[in-house]
Write a protein that holds these residues in place. Structure first.
Motif, PDB file in Angstrom:
ATOM      1  N   PHE A 161       0.792  -1.076  -0.027  1.00  0.00           N
ATOM      2  CA  PHE A 161      -0.102   0.006   0.079  1.00  0.00           C
ATOM      3  C   PHE A 161       0.774   1.213  -0.001  1.00  0.00           C
ATOM      4  O   PHE A 161       0.523   2.235  -0.512  1.00  0.00           O
ATOM      5  N   MET A 162       2.072   1.267   0.922  1.00  0.00           N
ATOM      6  CA  MET A 162       2.959   2.270   0.762  1.00  0.00           C
ATOM      7  C   MET A 162       3.572   2.708  -0.480  1.00  0.00           C
ATOM      8  O   MET A 162       3.488   3.638  -1.512  1.00  0.00           O
ATOM      9  N   GLY A 163       3.889   1.488  -1.431  1.00  0.00           N
ATOM     10  CA  GLY A 163       4.196   1.388  -2.910  1.00  0.00           C
ATOM     11  C   GLY A 163       3.368   2.073  -3.726  1.00  0.00           C
ATOM     12  O   GLY A 163       3.413   2.918  -4.490  1.00  0.00           O
ATOM     13  N   ALA A 164       1.878   1.836  -3.468  1.00  0.00           N
ATOM     14  CA  ALA A 164       0.965   2.100  -4.397  1.00  0.00           C
ATOM     15  C   ALA A 164       0.617   3.554  -4.025  1.00  0.00           C
ATOM     16  O   ALA A 164       0.511   4.317  -5.012  1.00  0.00           O
ATOM     17  N   GLY A 165       0.842   4.128  -2.861  1.00  0.00           N
ATOM     18  CA  GLY A 165       0.644   5.600  -2.333  1.00  0.00           C
ATOM     19  C   GLY A 165       1.858   6.377  -3.039  1.00  0.00           C
ATOM     20  O   GLY A 165       1.560   7.508  -3.876  1.00  0.00           O
ATOM     21  N   ALA A 166       2.965   5.695  -3.103  1.00  0.00           N
ATOM     22  CA  ALA A 166       4.035   6.220  -3.868  1.00  0.00           C
ATOM     23  C   ALA A 166       3.819   6.631  -5.207  1.00  0.00           C
ATOM     24  O   ALA A 166       4.251   7.672  -6.022  1.00  0.00           O
ATOM     25  N   VAL A 167       3.298   5.521  -5.787  1.00  0.00           N
ATOM     26  CA  VAL A 167       2.994   5.630  -7.504  1.00  0.00           C
ATOM     27  C   VAL A 167       1.893   6.698  -7.698  1.00  0.00           C
ATOM     28  O   VAL A 167       1.877   7.502  -8.643  1.00  0.00           O
ATOM     29  N   MET A 168       0.810   6.455  -6.736  1.00  0.00           N
ATOM     30  CA  MET A 168      -0.156   7.616  -7.154  1.00  0.00           C
ATOM     31  C   MET A 168       0.240   8.905  -6.843  1.00  0.00           C
ATOM     32  O   MET A 168       0.054   9.808  -7.582  1.00  0.00           O
ATOM     33  N   GLN A 169       1.209   9.213  -5.845  1.00  0.00           N
ATOM     34  CA  GLN A 169       1.877  10.391  -5.648  1.00  0.00           C
ATOM     35  C   GLN A 169       2.468  10.941  -6.795  1.00  0.00           C
ATOM     36  O   GLN A 169       2.563  12.291  -7.244  1.00  0.00           O
ATOM     37  N   SER A 216      12.173   3.149 -14.219  1.00  0.00           N
ATOM     38  CA  SER A 216      13.398   3.692 -14.269  1.00  0.00           C
ATOM     39  C   SER A 216      13.223   5.166 -13.612  1.00  0.00           C
ATOM     40  O   SER A 216      14.073   6.123 -13.250  1.00  0.00           O
ATOM     41  N   ARG A 217      11.769   5.720 -13.430  1.00  0.00           N
ATOM     42  CA  ARG A 217      11.612   6.794 -12.744  1.00  0.00           C
ATOM     43  C   ARG A 217      11.257   6.694 -11.451  1.00  0.00           C
ATOM     44  O   ARG A 217      11.582   7.785 -10.461  1.00  0.00           O
ATOM     45  N   LEU A 218      10.921   5.479 -10.865  1.00  0.00           N
ATOM     46  CA  LEU A 218      10.782   5.216  -9.458  1.00  0.00           C
ATOM     47  C   LEU A 218      11.528   4.017  -8.969  1.00  0.00           C
ATOM     48  O   LEU A 218      10.979   3.193  -8.765  1.00  0.00           O
ATOM     49  N   PRO A 219      12.800   4.104  -9.329  1.00  0.00           N
ATOM     50  CA  PRO A 219      13.761   2.823  -8.691  1.00  0.00           C
ATOM     51  C   PRO A 219      13.579   2.113  -7.427  1.00  0.00           C
ATOM     52  O   PRO A 219      13.081   1.005  -7.310  1.00  0.00           O
ATOM     53  N   PHE A 220      13.422   3.142  -6.434  1.00  0.00           N
ATOM     54  CA  PHE A 220      13.444   2.671  -5.065  1.00  0.00           C
ATOM     55  C   PHE A 220      11.909   1.925  -4.762  1.00  0.00           C
ATOM     56  O   PHE A 220      11.774   0.878  -4.187  1.00  0.00           O
ATOM     57  N   THR A 221      10.881   2.686  -5.349  1.00  0.00           N
ATOM     58  CA  THR A 221       9.492   2.242  -5.172  1.00  0.00           C
ATOM     59  C   THR A 221       9.226   0.839  -6.094  1.00  0.00           C
ATOM     60  O   THR A 221       8.815  -0.159  -5.643  1.00  0.00           O
ATOM     61  N   TYR A 222      10.078   0.870  -7.391  1.00  0.00           N
ATOM     62  CA  TYR A 222      10.019  -0.472  -7.737  1.00  0.00           C
ATOM     63  C   TYR A 222      10.718  -1.707  -7.342  1.00  0.00           C
ATOM     64  O   TYR A 222       9.865  -2.706  -7.108  1.00  0.00           O
ATOM     65  N   TRP A 223      11.662  -1.644  -6.559  1.00  0.00           N
ATOM     66  CA  TRP A 223      12.453  -2.753  -5.875  1.00  0.00           C
ATOM     67  C   TRP A 223      11.709  -2.991  -4.676  1.00  0.00           C
ATOM     68  O   TRP A 223      11.534  -4.257  -4.297  1.00  0.00           O
ATOM     69  N   THR A 224      11.084  -2.276  -4.053  1.00  0.00           N
ATOM     70  CA  THR A 224      10.471  -2.414  -2.597  1.00  0.00           C
ATOM     71  C   THR A 224       9.019  -3.043  -3.034  1.00  0.00           C
ATOM     72  O   THR A 224       8.554  -3.991  -2.161  1.00  0.00           O
ATOM     73  N   PHE A 225       8.578  -2.530  -3.904  1.00  0.00           N
ATOM     74  CA  PHE A 225       7.094  -3.083  -4.327  1.00  0.00           C
ATOM     75  C   PHE A 225       7.338  -4.605  -5.041  1.00  0.00           C
ATOM     76  O   PHE A 225       6.498  -5.322  -4.608  1.00  0.00           O
ATOM     77  N   LEU A 226       8.414  -4.861  -5.624  1.00  0.00           N
ATOM     78  CA  LEU A 226       8.715  -6.179  -6.217  1.00  0.00           C
ATOM     79  C   LEU A 226       8.977  -7.057  -4.895  1.00  0.00           C
ATOM     80  O   LEU A 226       8.192  -8.065  -5.048  1.00  0.00           O
TER      81      LEU A 226
END
Length: 647
Positions: free
Chosen positions: A354-362, A378-388
């Protein structure tokens, strides 16, 4: 150290009181008080956990009595808290994950200082979040069902406030009302069960109820009805069939609210209730089977909903329903430690998702449609790896937290089915199939959001990873989503089962034996094979796009529409329940309220008016008329007694 349990409960309450009453607090102070009060509660919960670790298995509990609430004859009810391994585990989850979510919210909600529907939106948000955590802690720490009910109802009230946080949006108000109504249905079931306990056992505290539960006829009507009434409360609070429809609509609340409701608090309350009430459920195989089958059907039912939805938060909401259903399977097959273990691990990876989803939404200007995303790796690398990491954990990838807890649940169903309860083969089969569906819809979400080309370049033009206040909690939860499950390894040791054993063996029970769960390699291998197949399907369709998602949908358009419209359950409820109630209410208003109640009141008023007008002629204002009336009355009285009528 056991006295720190009061700090666990009272620190979030203090945070709520300060943020509510001190209206001159600035945003920075609010951001410290809201999460800070929950962090202090977490420190107290750690102290209680450490104290329990130092006790022998026979003494791993403490009853902390605050004051006597009621005393009537032989009935006594105290306001007290119970510290044991189950309540300690739940309090650590609520305060620990809750603290991380609140830290995340300090950044995510920073734009709410001047909230459109109220200038105090930021302060109001943290005040209500603290109250929400307090009521959840009261629910899991209470030592009797009455105070558990108070916390239960408090969670429902505060969820109503938080889901409807944006109260200038009609959709948010409708969603909040829907959640409140569904939860009140569950409250009714829990209340009636408590009344039964009072009548049958002469008390509602856990000690009294659980000490006498085994005296009722095994699998009898009374104990089964009590189990089913408790289950009504559990399925409403945990959004299980058939009272689940409020959960996806609850996504109208801010994302941190969604994370808290779905990961650490509200929806886990039903699982806790069944696990806490194990001496009652052990008396009713029918009750346990009902819990297990509701869970098994719920897993695959919710997974199907996630396959055809395009709202990033709703997909995660359906995944929550499916994962909570896994927990119901665990407690429904009487391996309560498996259900609680999955509850613990789910808190880690679901909060992270959910935090990752919030980061994507923001980053995407609050866009929710995953069909408009893509290419965000490529634009959200930190969010990408934590969401994965969250995705790998929720599908049960070996080595990640969800693997250990999910295999514990599925293995428990397999063990019960293969050792004398063949009806549970259905439960096990549905749980295994859902493992594959989970891999499909979660990687569908992941590939559509982060891979491929951006399907709306304008939205993604300025996308970037969130600020540190949001990234730090995500990093912590990512680590926990990897290593959190290693406390129990299938076939080697089960620390969760050993930890909860003192609580789950405290009272005499009958029914399925509460024995250590055996390692089931056949179940493990089949589940991993189905999960891998699900991943390969998602990889082929949503990553390689061969065949394309559109072509797959066109192969069975009716089925796709059926799932995309959420099985038309909301429409069915509208047709069978909502509309008949509205028609009945309209008819009662027309023919009972207006033609009977109002007519009766109007007739009484008209009769008084008519009689008053007739009697008013006697009030002439002339003294001689009044004197004549008095004389006439006196003559009547004298005549009455003179003629002997008054004897």
């Amino acid at each position: 150290m056991q006295h720190l349990i009061w700090g666990v409960l009272l620190f979030p309450l203090a945070g709520f009181v300060v943020n509510t009453l001190w209206q001159r607090l600035r945003g920075d102070a609010v951001a410290w008080i809201g999460p800070g009060s929950v962090f202090l509660a977490f420190i107290c919960a750690l102290g209680c956990f450490a104290w329990l670790q130092g006790q022998s298995e026979a003494t791993r509990y403490a009853d902390e009595i605050g004051w006597r609430w009621a005393l009537a004859g032989q009935f006594r009810l105290d306001f007290g808290l119970q510290l044991d391994t189950l309540s300690s585990t739940m309090s650590l989850i609520v305060t620990g994950v809750g603290f991380l979510i609140l830290v995340y919210a300090t950044g995510y909600m920073s734009g709410e200082h001047s909230f459109t529907a109220g200038r105090d939106g930021y302060r109001r948000f943290f005040s209500q979040m603290d109250l929400f955590i307090f009521t959840m802690l009261l629910l899991v720490l209470a030592d009797n069902y009455l105070w558990l009910l108070v916390g239960w109802a408090g969670v429902g009230l505060t969820s109503y406030l938080l889901i409807g946080f944006y109260f200038d949006r009609p959709s948010a108000v409708k969603a909040a009302r829907k959640a409140f109504v569904m939860n009140v249905i569950g409250d009714w079931g829990l209340m009636v069960a408590i009344f039964m306990m009072f009548i049958l056992f002469g008390g509602v505290d856990f000690r009294t109820v659980f000490s006498h539960a085994h005296t009722l006829p095994f699998n009898g009507t009374v104990i089964t009805v009590m189990c089913l009434l408790l289950l009504v409360g559990a399925v409403a609070k945990s959004a299980q069939l058939p009272l689940y429809t409020w959960l996806p609509d609850a996504m109208e609340g801010p994302t941190p609210v969604s994370a808290l409701i779905h990961a650490a608090t509200m929806v886990t309350a039903g699982v806790y209730l069944v696990a806490r009430s194990y001496p009652i459920y052990q008396q009713s195989p029918i009750g346990l089977h009902t819990v297990a089958f509701i869970g098994a059907i719920g897993t695959i039912f919710a997974a199907g909903l996630g396959l055809a939805n395009n709202d990033i938060k709703r997909i995660l909401a359906y995944s929550t329903m499916s994962q909570i259903a896994y927990m119901f399977v665990g407690v429904g097959v009487a391996v309560y430690s498996a259900g609680i273990f999955h509850l613990l691990e789910h808190a880690f990876f679901k909060a992270l998702l959910f935090m990752g989803a919030g980061a994507v939404m923001q980053a995407m200007h609050e866009e929710l449609d995953i069909q408009k995303m893509g290419g965000l790796k490529s634009r959200l690398p930190f969010t990408y790896w934590t969401f994965l990491i969250g995705v790998l954990a929720i599908i049960g990838t070996p080595g990640f937290s969800g693997f250990f807890s999910k295999e514990d649940v599925i293995g428990a169903a397999y063990a019960r089915a293969s050792h004398g309860d063949p009806v549970l083969w259905i439960v096990w089969a549905l749980a295994v199939i859902t493992a594959g569906l989970t891999a499909i819809y979660m990687f569908r979400l992941f590939f559509l959001v982060f891979h491929g080309q951006s399907r709306d370049p304008g939205l993604a033009a300025h996308a970037h990873d969130p600020q540190p206040s949001m990234r730090i909690p995500m990093a912590v939860l990512a680590v926990l989503s990897v290593v959190g499950g290693w406390i129990s390894i299938p076939g080697v040791y089960n620390e969760m089962e050993a930890w909860l054993s003192s609580t789950l063996h405290r009272y005499p029970v009958r029914g399925p034996a509460l024995v250590p769960q055996p390692f089931e390699p056949v179940s493990l291998i089949l589940t991993l094979a189905v999960t891998l197949a699900g991943f390969l399907v998602a990889w082929q369709i949503y990553y390689r796009r061969s065949p394309s998602p559109q072509r797959v949908a066109s192969m069975a358009p009716g089925l796709y529409r059926f799932m995309a419209h959420r099985y038309y359950v909301d429409e069915l409820y509208e047709l069978l329940i909502v509309r008949p109630i509205k028609v009945a209410a309209s008819a009662l208003n027309r023919f009972f309220e207006l033609d009977f109640v109002d007519a009766t009141v109007d007739f009484a008023a008209a009769a008084v008016t008519w009689s008053s007008r007739r009697m008013r002629v006697a009030q002439t204002g002339y003294v001689r008329n009044y004197a004549l009336a008095i004389l006439f009355g006196a003559v009547l009285l004298v005549g009455y007694y003179f003629t002997g009528l008054g004897r």
